[in-house]
Motif scaffolding. Structure first.
Motif, mmCIF file in Angstrom:
data_model
loop_
_atom_site.group_PDB
_atom_site.id
_atom_site.type_symbol
_atom_site.label_atom_id
_atom_site.label_comp_id
_atom_site.label_asym_id
_atom_site.label_seq_id
_atom_site.Cartn_x
_atom_site.Cartn_y
_atom_site.Cartn_z
ATOM 1 N N MET B 1 39.023 45.489 44.748
ATOM 2 C CA MET B 1 40.422 45.129 44.437
ATOM 3 C C MET B 1 40.602 45.110 42.926
ATOM 4 S SD MET B 1 43.278 44.129 45.993
ATOM 5 C CE MET B 1 42.872 43.294 47.534
ATOM 6 N N LEU B 2 41.665 45.763 42.492
ATOM 7 C CA LEU B 2 41.965 45.752 41.057
ATOM 8 C C LEU B 2 42.721 44.464 40.743
ATOM 9 C CD1 LEU B 2 41.766 47.499 38.498
ATOM 10 C CD2 LEU B 2 43.982 48.465 39.105
ATOM 11 N N LEU B 3 42.242 43.738 39.753
ATOM 12 C CA LEU B 3 42.927 42.514 39.363
ATOM 13 C C LEU B 3 44.181 42.871 38.557
ATOM 14 C CD1 LEU B 3 39.896 40.387 38.073
ATOM 15 C CD2 LEU B 3 40.816 40.521 40.407
ATOM 16 N N ARG B 4 45.104 41.921 38.521
ATOM 17 C CA ARG B 4 46.239 42.076 37.617
ATOM 18 C C ARG B 4 45.703 42.091 36.178
ATOM 19 N NH1 ARG B 4 50.726 39.156 35.183
ATOM 20 N NH2 ARG B 4 49.484 37.276 35.082
ATOM 21 N N GLU B 5 46.418 42.730 35.278
ATOM 22 C CA GLU B 5 45.952 42.785 33.884
ATOM 23 C C GLU B 5 45.784 41.371 33.344
ATOM 24 O OE1 GLU B 5 47.979 45.320 31.167
ATOM 25 O OE2 GLU B 5 48.121 46.941 32.637
ATOM 26 N N VAL B 6 44.731 41.193 32.591
ATOM 27 C CA VAL B 6 44.425 39.853 32.101
ATOM 28 C C VAL B 6 43.720 39.978 30.750
ATOM 29 C CG1 VAL B 6 42.193 39.748 33.336
ATOM 30 C CG2 VAL B 6 43.402 37.626 32.790
ATOM 31 N N TYR B 8 41.030 38.494 27.942
ATOM 32 C CA TYR B 8 39.719 37.869 28.102
ATOM 33 C C TYR B 8 39.234 37.356 26.758
ATOM 34 C CZ TYR B 8 34.643 37.567 28.859
ATOM 35 O OH TYR B 8 33.343 37.153 28.915
ATOM 36 N N VAL B 37 37.685 34.371 40.665
ATOM 37 C CA VAL B 37 37.813 35.835 40.706
ATOM 38 C C VAL B 37 38.372 36.280 42.058
ATOM 39 C CG1 VAL B 37 36.558 38.026 40.602
ATOM 40 C CG2 VAL B 37 36.035 36.222 38.955
ATOM 41 N N ASN B 38 37.962 35.575 43.114
ATOM 42 C CA ASN B 38 38.457 35.960 44.438
ATOM 43 C C ASN B 38 39.922 35.598 44.637
ATOM 44 O OD1 ASN B 38 36.172 37.228 45.523
ATOM 45 N ND2 ASN B 38 35.193 35.240 45.778
ATOM 46 N N LYS B 41 41.895 38.227 42.990
ATOM 47 C CA LYS B 41 42.021 39.450 43.791
ATOM 48 C C LYS B 41 43.187 39.318 44.763
ATOM 49 C CE LYS B 41 37.036 40.274 43.949
ATOM 50 N NZ LYS B 41 35.858 40.090 44.827
ATOM 51 N N LEU B 50 41.833 34.769 30.618
ATOM 52 C CA LEU B 50 40.655 34.058 31.095
ATOM 53 C C LEU B 50 39.851 33.598 29.888
ATOM 54 C CD1 LEU B 50 39.569 36.368 34.047
ATOM 55 C CD2 LEU B 50 40.509 34.058 34.216
#
Lengths: 150, 264
Positions: B1-6, B8, B37-38, B41, B50
């Motif tokens: 699953m690609l995460l939303r842009e974030v 870091y 992280v889950n 997703k 983050l």
């Protein structure tokens, strides 16, 4: 973000988005497709790799978090085309059916045998709690690990 | 699953992490990431930034003081705690951590993450409440200490406010503790759990029956079941257990935990 990781002894430098999971980095950016994505929810363990000596699920780590680490994947287990004793034992005991979970099973049991070369059957089972075999071929997997336990 | 842009950030000091969290409203602390992280997703959480705590050595390690008080850094992993010689001073801690999830999750998941996520099915919130842990929270104005009983405020909600971090957990000396749970599969997610400690009277903290751990006390292990029934619990029903069944389990598990504690 620029990151540098050493995977199976080879150093890679890449520019990655922070949102990229380590498993996607390994598979899509480095073309190391041995580690599998089974559930993508942290349950199945098919994506298990060893990072700086620690067994982890690579779908719950960002690639940027692996910056500077030394990663071992299933591709790095055999040397010069020779299967490890554990891989050979999986072959001999028919410890895989569809094979999808096998990379994770091998990494988890490799990590177990490094820490505990003589695991009991219960210890083997406990070490595999984070790895799901949907063919339910657990019996032969445990037999394979037992056969290489000292 | 690609995460939303974030975005870091990996700060090298707690002060820097606090500044990042305070300056960015959408920032979230990333500990072990075995929950966060889950949920990212699933888009159940979508932080803009983050703040990775994994570079903060100040938040790692376990110390045992002369009076038997244990101090556990928030970023200590379950595996580190299980292997710590110091943590054996309060054996229940390592015993319970050994039953959380699986090897991979225990290698990465942290003690601080477990309590700060405050999922009502987690193991450590009731355990920390039962054994009288004290939580140290750092913020822009310095540190404050909160008893575990006042730390858990609601589902996924704790006394750690915006711009703050849990830095360490202090646990008093003691050995007479117990823990019992009914789980989904061996050592899976808890359907109901109970932690107990005996120090003269029996102190129980029940998990999975309310948004936060529920404290029940009794004079002896034999009186625990009645004390739990007198608490008039109204636990939630879900696909795994009805409210009535959870209420029943609470009395059974509290008794098991109390008997284990009393027998030590």
């Amino acid at each position: 973000m620029e990151i540098a990781v050493t995977v199976n002894g080879q150093t890679y430098e890449r520019d990655v988005e922070p949102r990229k999971l380590l498993i996607h980095f390994l598979r899509d950016d480095l073309d190391l497709t041995g580690s599998h994505i089974g559930c993508d929810t942290g349950n199945c363990g098919a994506c298990s790799v060893i990072v700086d000596g620690v067994l982890l699920k690579s779908c719950m780590l960002l690639a940027v978090q692996a910056n500077g680490t030394r990663i071992e994947t299933v591709e790095g287990l055999s040397e010069d085309g020779e299967l490890t004793r554990l891989q050979q034992a999986f072959n001999e005991h028919h410890a895989l059916q569809c094979g999808y979970c096998t990379p994770g099973m091998l990494m988890s049991t490799t990590a177990l045998l490094r820490e505990n070369p003589s695991p009991s059957e219960d210890e083997i089972k406990k070490a595999l709690q984070g790895n799901i075999c949907r063919c339910t071929g657990y019996w032969n997997i445990v037999e394979a690990v037992k056969s290489v336990a000292k | 699953m690609l995460l939303r842009e974030v975005e870091y950030a990996k700060p090298g000091a707690v002060a820097e992490a606090l500044q990042l969290l305070a300056a960015n409203e959408g920032a979230r602390a990333l500990a072990g990431g075995q929950t966060l992280v889950n949920v990212m997703k699933a888009r159940a959480a979508s932080p803009d930034m983050l703040v990775d705590l994994n570079g903060l050595e100040e938040l790692r390690g376990i110390e045992l003081a002369g009076d038997g008080t244990l101090t556990i850094g928030a970023m200590t992993t379950y595996t580190e705690l299980m292997r710590s010689a110091e943590a054996k001073a309060r054996p229940i801690l390592g015993e319970v951590c050994a039953t959380i999830a699986d090897v991979q999750v225990r290698n990465r998941g942290t003690i601080g993450g477990n309590v700060c996520s405050n999922d009502p099915t987690n193991h450590l919130p009731p355990l920390m409440v039962a054994i009288g842990a004290r939580m140290t929270i750092a913020g822009a104005d310095g540190e404050r200490e909160v008893p575990a009983e006042d730390f858990f405020l609601g589902v996924y909600l704790t006394a750690v406010g915006p711009g703050e971090l849990l830095t360490r957990i202090s646990i008093p000396a003691g050995k007479k503790d117990g823990f019992a749970a009914v789980t989904l599969g061996a050592e899976g997610t808890c359907i109901c759990n109970a932690a107990a400690t005996v120090n003269g009277a029996v102190r129980i903290a029940l998990g999975c029956v309310d948004a936060v751990p529920v404290v029940v006390t009794a004079d002896s292990a034999g009186g625990v079941a009645d004390a739990v029934r007198a608490a008039n619990l109204t636990p939630p029903s879900d696909v795994h257990a009805s409210s009535e069944y959870r209420t029943h389990l609470a009395a059974v598990l509290a008794t098991r935990a109390a008997e284990e504690a009393a027998a030590r």
